[in-house]
Write a protein that holds these residues in place. Structure first.
Motif, mmCIF file in Angstrom:
data_model
loop_
_atom_site.group_PDB
_atom_site.id
_atom_site.type_symbol
_atom_site.label_atom_id
_atom_site.label_comp_id
_atom_site.label_asym_id
_atom_site.label_seq_id
_atom_site.Cartn_x
_atom_site.Cartn_y
_atom_site.Cartn_z
ATOM 1 N N GLN A 98 1.034 -1.232 0.103
ATOM 2 C CA GLN A 98 -0.034 0.137 0.019
ATOM 3 C C GLN A 98 0.865 1.242 0.080
ATOM 4 N N LEU A 99 2.310 1.167 0.223
ATOM 5 C CA LEU A 99 3.038 2.360 0.268
ATOM 6 C C LEU A 99 3.588 2.493 -1.001
ATOM 7 N N CYS A 100 3.600 1.488 -2.038
ATOM 8 C CA CYS A 100 4.142 1.742 -3.202
ATOM 9 C C CYS A 100 3.604 2.718 -4.158
ATOM 10 N N ASP A 101 4.105 3.556 -4.841
ATOM 11 C CA ASP A 101 3.477 4.683 -5.902
ATOM 12 C C ASP A 101 2.782 3.878 -6.866
ATOM 13 N N GLU A 102 3.372 2.936 -7.419
ATOM 14 C CA GLU A 102 2.642 2.113 -8.767
ATOM 15 C C GLU A 102 2.630 0.780 -8.311
ATOM 16 N N HIS A 103 1.513 -0.277 -8.758
ATOM 17 C CA HIS A 103 1.393 -1.259 -8.776
ATOM 18 C C HIS A 103 1.616 -1.803 -10.428
ATOM 19 N N LEU A 104 2.553 -2.764 -10.636
ATOM 20 C CA LEU A 104 2.640 -3.068 -11.816
ATOM 21 C C LEU A 104 2.709 -4.576 -12.278
ATOM 22 N N GLN A 105 2.226 -5.048 -13.505
ATOM 23 C CA GLN A 105 2.183 -6.549 -13.457
ATOM 24 C C GLN A 105 3.031 -6.977 -14.871
ATOM 25 N N ILE A 106 3.799 -8.108 -14.633
ATOM 26 C CA ILE A 106 4.355 -8.670 -15.737
ATOM 27 C C ILE A 106 3.350 -9.540 -16.371
ATOM 28 N N PRO A 107 3.005 -9.330 -17.764
ATOM 29 C CA PRO A 107 2.035 -10.168 -18.309
ATOM 30 C C PRO A 107 2.372 -11.912 -18.524
ATOM 31 N N LEU A 108 1.512 -12.621 -18.447
ATOM 32 C CA LEU A 108 1.688 -14.029 -18.318
ATOM 33 C C LEU A 108 0.754 -14.503 -19.359
ATOM 34 N N PHE A 109 1.273 -15.427 -20.308
ATOM 35 C CA PHE A 109 0.278 -15.994 -21.337
ATOM 36 C C PHE A 109 0.302 -17.612 -21.296
ATOM 37 N N GLY A 110 0.804 -18.215 -20.366
ATOM 38 C CA GLY A 110 0.911 -19.533 -20.108
ATOM 39 C C GLY A 110 -0.324 -19.978 -19.217
ATOM 40 N N LYS A 111 -0.029 -21.486 -18.704
ATOM 41 C CA LYS A 111 -0.798 -21.966 -17.623
ATOM 42 C C LYS A 111 -0.378 -21.677 -16.411
ATOM 43 N N ILE A 112 0.833 -21.204 -16.138
ATOM 44 C CA ILE A 112 1.512 -21.345 -15.012
ATOM 45 C C ILE A 112 1.071 -19.682 -14.668
ATOM 46 N N GLU A 113 0.685 -19.521 -13.284
ATOM 47 C CA GLU A 113 0.347 -18.306 -12.777
ATOM 48 C C GLU A 113 0.979 -17.325 -12.348
ATOM 49 N N SER A 114 2.540 -17.798 -11.967
ATOM 50 C CA SER A 114 3.469 -16.880 -11.762
ATOM 51 C C SER A 114 4.986 -17.141 -11.998
ATOM 52 N N LEU A 115 5.595 -16.304 -12.385
ATOM 53 C CA LEU A 115 6.948 -16.330 -12.768
ATOM 54 C C LEU A 115 8.132 -16.816 -11.466
ATOM 55 N N ASN A 116 9.056 -17.313 -11.573
ATOM 56 C CA ASN A 116 9.899 -17.473 -10.633
ATOM 57 C C ASN A 116 10.431 -15.959 -10.259
ATOM 58 N N VAL A 117 10.450 -15.791 -8.837
ATOM 59 C CA VAL A 117 10.859 -14.400 -8.447
ATOM 60 C C VAL A 117 12.023 -13.862 -8.898
ATOM 61 N N SER A 118 13.059 -14.745 -8.864
ATOM 62 C CA SER A 118 14.463 -14.127 -9.545
ATOM 63 C C SER A 118 14.355 -13.686 -10.831
ATOM 64 N N VAL A 119 13.473 -14.534 -11.788
ATOM 65 C CA VAL A 119 13.206 -14.112 -13.220
ATOM 66 C C VAL A 119 12.453 -12.792 -13.154
ATOM 67 N N ALA A 120 11.400 -12.853 -12.567
ATOM 68 C CA ALA A 120 10.595 -11.508 -12.475
ATOM 69 C C ALA A 120 11.381 -10.298 -12.043
ATOM 70 N N THR A 121 12.325 -10.588 -11.086
ATOM 71 C CA THR A 121 13.064 -9.549 -10.535
ATOM 72 C C THR A 121 14.141 -9.011 -11.728
ATOM 73 N N GLY A 122 14.671 -9.853 -12.526
ATOM 74 C CA GLY A 122 15.531 -9.503 -13.516
ATOM 75 C C GLY A 122 14.794 -8.779 -14.691
ATOM 76 N N LEU A 123 13.697 -9.256 -14.975
ATOM 77 C CA LEU A 123 12.785 -8.482 -15.953
ATOM 78 C C LEU A 123 12.473 -7.026 -15.455
ATOM 79 N N MET A 124 12.212 -6.698 -14.219
ATOM 80 C CA MET A 124 12.133 -5.423 -13.816
ATOM 81 C C MET A 124 13.422 -4.697 -13.754
ATOM 82 N N ILE A 125 14.348 -5.133 -13.343
ATOM 83 C CA ILE A 125 15.601 -4.579 -13.233
ATOM 84 C C ILE A 125 16.184 -3.900 -14.658
#
Length: 246
Positions: free
Chosen positions: A209-236
């Motif tokens: 709730q303290l973050c200025d923006e809430h952003l999503q990484i779009p997913l197109f497969g059946k798995i509902e989440s990326l590995n957190v290290s992969v997601a972090t790499g994309l954001m960086i």
């Protein structure tokens, strides 16, 4: 856990603190009272070392040797104060790129994240004292030594740290499936803190709730989440792309 990750015994821990070893946390058997322990506890408080009162069984699960009711986890790195580090980044003329990690408990993910942070030029990583994977020998190995290149700030309260960052002019963005915008639509060419949570628990509500923006990484497969290290790499690397016009 490898043997070099911890030490035990009252006198041993006293000497470790006095000689400047980086102590991550001390476990103390409930009810322990003696003169030597009083000396140790005074040192723990003077040096602001996190400590926890636990049943003796918890210490016994780590070692059965003569621990005398106290065990200290050693940190592989020195931790920094965000209140001291951030002004120096601004004074150097940089737009800080900061990574805030919440509830990352898998040490392999933590090591991989630190490695990506180093490669992406992250200026510092902020982690909470509790609820995180330990930065021990396993994290060092998984990070390929990058942990020695990226300053890590350990804080008692992530909400407090986020408020400090925001009040200092740092934009805070969170990667979450609840985000309304795609992560590539955010302006990252500013003083920035990227907030990441564990793939099972996500970012805690008080932090989100303290973050200025809430952003999503779009997913197109059946798995509902990326590995957190992969997601972090994309954001960086989206921040890297925008900052370097790639």
């Amino acid at each position: 856990m490898e043997k070099e990750d911890y030490i035990y015994g009252t006198r041993t821990i006293i000497e470790a603190i006095r000689t400047g070893r980086f102590i991550e946390r001390v476990l103390i058997r409930k009810g322990i009272e003696n003169e030597l322990f009083s000396e140790l506890f005074q040192l723990i408080r003077q040096n602001n070392i996190p400590h926890q009162s636990v049943p003796v069984e918890k210490i016994n699960r780590i070692t059965r040797k003569n621990h005398q009711g106290v065990l200290a986890f050693l940190s592989a790195v020195e931790f920094y104060e965000i209140e001291t580090l951030l002004p120096g980044l601004f004074e150097s003329g940089k737009d800080p790129l900061i990574l805030v990690l919440d509830q990352i408990t898998d040490v392999r993910n933590l090591g991989a994240i630190i490695r990506s942070a180093d490669c992406g030029g992250v200026n510092c990583i902020v982690i909470p004292e509790k609820g995180m994977a330990r930065i021990g020998s396993d994290a060092v190995k998984t990070s390929a030594g990058a942990i020695f290149s990226v300053p890590v700030c350990k804080v008692k309260s992530l909400p407090y740290a986020l408020k400090f960052l925001k009040n200092s002019g740092v934009k805070t963005i969170a990667a979450t499936e609840k985000g309304k915008r795609i992560y590539t639509q955010a302006d990252m060419n500013v003083p920035l803190a990227i907030v990441m949570g564990a793939e099972d628990k996500g970012i805690s509500p008080a932090v989100l709730q303290l973050c200025d923006e809430h952003l999503q990484i779009p997913l197109f497969g059946k798995i509902e989440s990326l590995n957190v290290s992969v997601a972090t790499g994309l954001m960086i690397y989206e921040a890297v792309r925008q900052r370097h016009q790639m």
